[in-house]
Design an enzyme around this catalytic site. Structure first.
Site, mmCIF file in Angstrom:
data_model
loop_
_atom_site.group_PDB
_atom_site.id
_atom_site.type_symbol
_atom_site.label_atom_id
_atom_site.label_comp_id
_atom_site.label_asym_id
_atom_site.label_seq_id
_atom_site.Cartn_x
_atom_site.Cartn_y
_atom_site.Cartn_z
ATOM 1 N N ASP A 1 0.836 -1.198 0.000
ATOM 2 C CA ASP A 1 0.000 0.000 0.000
ATOM 3 C C ASP A 1 0.871 1.248 0.000
ATOM 4 O OD1 ASP A 1 -2.302 1.516 -0.007
ATOM 5 O OD2 ASP A 1 -3.024 0.851 1.954
ATOM 6 N N GLU B 1 -7.941 -0.597 4.907
ATOM 7 C CA GLU B 1 -6.485 -0.716 4.776
ATOM 8 C C GLU B 1 -5.871 -1.204 6.081
ATOM 9 O OE1 GLU B 1 -5.848 2.821 1.427
ATOM 10 O OE2 GLU B 1 -5.490 3.249 3.533
#
Length: 219
Positions: free
Chosen positions: A81, A103
């Site tokens: 990420d 996330e």
């Protein structure tokens, strides 16, 4: 090298950490989109991916990458990420794209967090980028008052509803000297789902695109 070229270099550099026959945790954002393009080149050598957002899921499916629900997966070797800011300790601010909660969940499952950024995201002290806080809608005003007590200036992100049906407060003017403590403190406010500090679970590997190529740091 343009900023986008540095993002692309970092995204493609993460491909070497992908294991054959694995399920890959995939984040959200412009740098991650380059990683997804790279991942598609070896889609036949992996089982698939777990995604942190609707946007990433749609992009991966369009490229023929199988996407699993996280509840179907017991382990992830890596999560890839980006970040809005990252410091030398690999603490991050994330959530500019409003996908911070998912996330953070996928990052918690993964053995290794690989952060891919361009060199504009590296900072000495976190907080110049406003800190996103995902909030249950009915608690928005209360949470905003509590964030003011912490020294921040919260601003309601108009017109944005998260994938979880919640709202975002962006907190300006925080000088974040102890990211781990502040992450815990904000998450303890009733009505907060989570905040964009990734310090208690920071990055393990940083791949930073620079004009001189991709620089790798490990934590």
């Amino acid at each position: 090298m343009t900023q986008d070229e540095m993002k692309k270099a970092a995204g493609w550099a993460a491909l070497k950490y992908v294991e054959v026959d694995s399920i890959v945790g995939v984040g959200t954002g412009s740098t991650v989109n380059h990683f997804i393009d790279a991942l598609a080149t070896m889609k036949h050598n992996i089982k698939g991916a777990v995604s942190s957002s609707v946007a990433s899921t749609e992009k991966m499916k369009a490229l023929g990458i199988d996407v699993f629900d996280l509840n179907e997966v017991s382990e992830l070797s890596i999560y890839v990420d980006g970040a809005d800011e990252i410091n030398a300790h690999m603490d991050m601010i994330k959530g500019g794209g409003a996908a911070l909660t998912r996330e953070k969940i996928v990052a918690a499952v993964a053995d290794k967090f690989i952060c891919i950024v361009d060199n504009t995201k590296q900072v000495d002290v976190l907080g110049q980028f406003p800190l996103p806080v995902e909030v249950i809608p009915m608690a928005r005003s209360y949470v905003a008052r509590e964030l003011v007590k912490l020294g921040g200036d919260p601003v309601y992100r108009q017109g944005v509803i998260t994938d979880n049906g919640n709202v975002i407060l962006d907190v300006y003017n925080l000088k974040i000297l102890n990211p781990k403590a502040l992450e815990t403190q904000i998450n303890a406010i009733v009505g907060v789902v989570t905040n964009g500090l990734f310090a208690n679970r920071g990055a393990d590997i940083l791949l930073m695109g620079t004009p001189d190529g991709v620089k790798t740091s490990t934590n």
